[in-house]
Design an enzyme around this catalytic site. Structure first.
Site, mmCIF file in Angstrom:
data_model
loop_
_atom_site.group_PDB
_atom_site.id
_atom_site.type_symbol
_atom_site.label_atom_id
_atom_site.label_comp_id
_atom_site.label_asym_id
_atom_site.label_seq_id
_atom_site.Cartn_x
_atom_site.Cartn_y
_atom_site.Cartn_z
ATOM 1 N N ASN A 165 -4.176 -3.119 12.267
ATOM 2 C CA ASN A 165 -3.535 -2.786 10.959
ATOM 3 C C ASN A 165 -2.491 -4.691 10.374
ATOM 4 O OD1 ASN A 165 -2.200 -2.137 8.244
ATOM 5 N ND2 ASN A 165 -0.364 -2.545 9.402
ATOM 6 N N LYS A 169 2.795 -9.864 16.492
ATOM 7 C CA LYS A 169 3.908 -11.174 16.428
ATOM 8 C C LYS A 169 2.760 -11.687 16.993
ATOM 9 C CE LYS A 169 5.948 -8.233 12.407
ATOM 10 N NZ LYS A 169 4.984 -9.148 12.061
ATOM 11 N N SER A 203 8.979 -11.566 14.712
ATOM 12 C CA SER A 203 10.406 -11.312 15.464
ATOM 13 C C SER A 203 11.099 -11.869 16.671
ATOM 14 C CB SER A 203 9.747 -9.901 15.289
ATOM 15 O OG SER A 203 10.516 -9.032 16.086
ATOM 16 N N ASN A 259 0.813 -1.314 -0.286
ATOM 17 C CA ASN A 259 0.169 -0.055 0.174
ATOM 18 C C ASN A 259 1.153 1.479 -0.315
ATOM 19 O OD1 ASN A 259 1.175 0.020 3.218
ATOM 20 N ND2 ASN A 259 -0.945 0.028 3.397
ATOM 21 N N GLY A 262 12.388 -0.268 27.081
ATOM 22 C CA GLY A 262 11.841 -1.185 26.321
ATOM 23 C C GLY A 262 13.118 -1.900 25.972
ATOM 24 N N ASN A 276 15.990 2.871 13.816
ATOM 25 C CA ASN A 276 16.474 1.711 14.169
ATOM 26 C C ASN A 276 18.428 1.983 14.040
ATOM 27 O OD1 ASN A 276 14.669 -0.553 12.264
ATOM 28 N ND2 ASN A 276 15.441 -1.321 14.197
ATOM 29 N N PHE A 286 22.434 4.222 23.541
ATOM 30 C CA PHE A 286 21.829 4.611 23.983
ATOM 31 C C PHE A 286 21.971 3.487 25.901
ATOM 32 C CE2 PHE A 286 18.983 7.016 22.090
ATOM 33 C CZ PHE A 286 18.561 5.939 20.773
ATOM 34 N N LYS A 328 5.529 -1.654 11.824
ATOM 35 C CA LYS A 328 7.141 -1.894 12.877
ATOM 36 C C LYS A 328 7.335 -0.801 13.302
ATOM 37 C CE LYS A 328 11.039 -1.474 9.295
ATOM 38 N NZ LYS A 328 11.870 -1.930 9.108
ATOM 39 N N ALA A 368 3.818 -7.645 5.185
ATOM 40 C CA ALA A 368 2.933 -6.409 5.132
ATOM 41 C C ALA A 368 1.984 -5.972 6.213
ATOM 42 C CB ALA A 368 1.837 -5.934 4.686
ATOM 43 N N TYR A 427 4.107 -3.307 18.570
ATOM 44 C CA TYR A 427 4.100 -3.898 17.774
ATOM 45 C C TYR A 427 4.752 -5.643 18.143
ATOM 46 C CZ TYR A 427 7.869 -5.536 14.387
ATOM 47 O OH TYR A 427 9.050 -6.637 14.093
HETATM 48 C C1 WQD Z 1 19.616 -1.590 18.316
HETATM 49 C C2 WQD Z 1 20.313 -1.722 19.057
HETATM 50 C C3 WQD Z 1 19.443 -0.051 21.051
HETATM 51 C C4 WQD Z 1 19.527 2.955 17.587
HETATM 52 C C5 WQD Z 1 14.010 -3.029 16.425
HETATM 53 C C6 WQD Z 1 12.643 -4.124 16.491
HETATM 54 C C7 WQD Z 1 12.646 -5.600 16.989
HETATM 55 C C8 WQD Z 1 13.425 -6.183 15.182
HETATM 56 C C9 WQD Z 1 14.148 -5.758 15.141
HETATM 57 C C10 WQD Z 1 11.196 -6.249 12.998
HETATM 58 C C11 WQD Z 1 19.623 -1.191 20.356
HETATM 59 C C12 WQD Z 1 20.766 0.577 19.996
HETATM 60 C C13 WQD Z 1 19.373 1.477 18.425
HETATM 61 C C14 WQD Z 1 20.170 4.406 17.824
HETATM 62 C C15 WQD Z 1 21.195 2.504 19.711
HETATM 63 N N1 WQD Z 1 12.408 -5.490 14.296
HETATM 64 N N2 WQD Z 1 20.289 1.444 19.203
HETATM 65 N N3 WQD Z 1 21.205 3.983 19.032
HETATM 66 O O1 WQD Z 1 15.063 -2.918 19.283
HETATM 67 O O2 WQD Z 1 16.787 -4.634 18.473
HETATM 68 O O3 WQD Z 1 14.969 -4.096 17.795
HETATM 69 O O4 WQD Z 1 14.667 -4.189 14.551
HETATM 70 O O5 WQD Z 1 10.963 -7.354 13.592
HETATM 71 O O6 WQD Z 1 11.391 -5.770 16.285
HETATM 72 O O7 WQD Z 1 12.226 -3.541 17.907
HETATM 73 O O8 WQD Z 1 16.948 -2.340 17.363
HETATM 74 O O9 WQD Z 1 18.178 -1.789 15.860
HETATM 75 O O10 WQD Z 1 16.404 -0.391 17.305
HETATM 76 O O11 WQD Z 1 18.592 -1.154 17.899
HETATM 77 O O12 WQD Z 1 22.143 2.996 20.427
HETATM 78 O O13 WQD Z 1 20.132 5.189 18.189
HETATM 79 O O14 WQD Z 1 21.213 -0.440 18.881
HETATM 80 O O15 WQD Z 1 19.308 1.022 22.333
HETATM 81 O O16 WQD Z 1 20.654 -1.838 21.743
HETATM 82 P P1 WQD Z 1 16.057 -3.967 17.932
HETATM 83 P P2 WQD Z 1 17.503 -1.286 16.817
#
Ligand code: WQD
Length: 337
Positions: A99, A153, A124, A32, A296, A199, A218, A84, A81, A149
């Protein structure tokens, strides 16, 4: 075999369309375009040399989906789709439940009605929450998701399990992704985050490209080798190939088969190890600071990938370094445009 790829203009979906074609499948894309755009279709065409059928359809639109299933005789569906964004899902839970779950059920009903036998679901590793022990196997207990989210899943997996149990003539596999990163080596398709990336890797590449001032890491007070979180970073092309393997396995399985697979490299790296690898493989210095933990975030997770290796005959082939090189080359290309 004609395969419907929902969300096929998205990050993982587009790379999977390319691999399906290479493996001799006939992909049909619906999207979409809420979180993707038509340029991706051009990139797929340049890589594959083919113009795959594309329909701009929302998977929640039952009438359009049934019309499509009546028109195109599918042998399988790969369902990417979904919304996320973890943070957004906390702010707009009903949008996410509606959705992500309605679209799933619309598709499953259509598959039963039109006798489409094979279903691959994009799940996931978030279903594990913060696991008590790592690496996680498929029998590691799921934990209450720490976001709507992630919960869509987990609920999605349960919907599929119960649907298959009712013997609708559909077989299914849920693939639990870890952290997909990278881009196609051609730099013709890759990750196109909307707005400020949440991400890690797209934020890194945008920072290195000068689009962001600095990356904030972080938290560096976690119980890990360097204090930063551990993740299982998997090249998006390897992940795409796992979907082809899943379809091939489904094809050989008995009716009403359902199973779940972790799709990860089986190795965990810290955020700082990823940053250092990014700097080394691309010969640059990244501007980053250490900030507070992100609410989180789980501390550490990576896959135990024996099951997908042995049963699905798939294993990750590309390294994190290759993924970070491909991600940077992709960023350079889209920044130059
Ligand atoms: C990765 C690490 C952050 C951004 C997400 C989804 C999950 C899956 C994978 C789909 C963490 C750190 C991040 C930043 C940082 N997706 N970070 N500075 O949270 O592991 O998972 O993607 O299935 O469902 O939740 O991925 O890339 O956000 O974070 O330090 O600016 O990088 O703390 O430790 P995450 P992420």
């Amino acid at each position: 075999m004609k395969i419907l790829v929902t969300g096929g203009a998205g990050f993982i979906g587009s790379h999977t369309v390319v691999e399906l074609d290479k493996a001799g499948f006939e992909p049909v894309i619906i999207d979409n375009l809420y979180n993707s755009n038509r340029d991706v279709l051009e990139g797929i065409k340049q890589i594959s040399g083919k113009d795959f059928p594309f329909y701009e359809i929302d998977c929640n639109d039952s009438e359009k989906i049934r019309e499509l299933f009546a028109k195109e005789r599918f042998d399988g569906v790969i369902h990417f789709a979904a919304y996320k964004a973890v943070g957004e899902s906390v702010e707009k839970p009903l949008n996410y439940y509606e959705n992500n779950l309605i679209s799933l059920m619309v598709l499953l009903r259509a598959m039963a009605e039109f006798n489409v036998p094979n279903f691959v679901f994009s799940s996931s590793c978030t279903v594990y929450g913060q696991p008590d022990a790592i690496p996680v196997t498929e029998s590691t207990p799921r934990k209450p998701a720490n976001s709507p989210y992630g919960n869509t899943k987990a609920i999605g997996e349960d919907i599929i399990r119960d649907f298959i149990y009712a013997k609708p003539g559909v077989k299914a596999i849920s693939l639990r992704y870890f952290n997909p990163i990278g881009a196609h080596e051609s730099s013709l398709i890759g990750e196109l985050p909307n707005g400020v990336p949440s991400n890690l890797v797209p934020f890194i590449t945008q920072t290195a490209a000068g689009l962001r001032k600095s990356l904030t890491v972080f938290g560096s007070d976690y119980d890990t080798s360097d204090g930063t979180c551990i993740r299982d970073f998997i090249h998006v092309v390897d992940l795409a190939k796992a979907h082809v393997k899943a379809l091939e396995l489904l094809n050989s399985e008995s009716p009403d088969y359902y199973d779940v697979f972790n799709v990860g490299t089986g190795e965990g790296y810290t955020v700082l190890e990823l940053i250092n690898t990014f700097e080394q493989v691309n010969g640059l210095k990244l501007n980053y600071t250490i900030g507070p933990r992100r609410e989180g975030d789980i501390e550490k997770i990576y896959a135990q990938s024996d099951k997908v290796n042995n049963v699905m005959k798939w294993r990750a082939e590309k390294t994190m370094a290759e993924a970070l090189r491909d991600a940077w080359n992709w960023q350079l290309k889209i920044t130059a445009e």
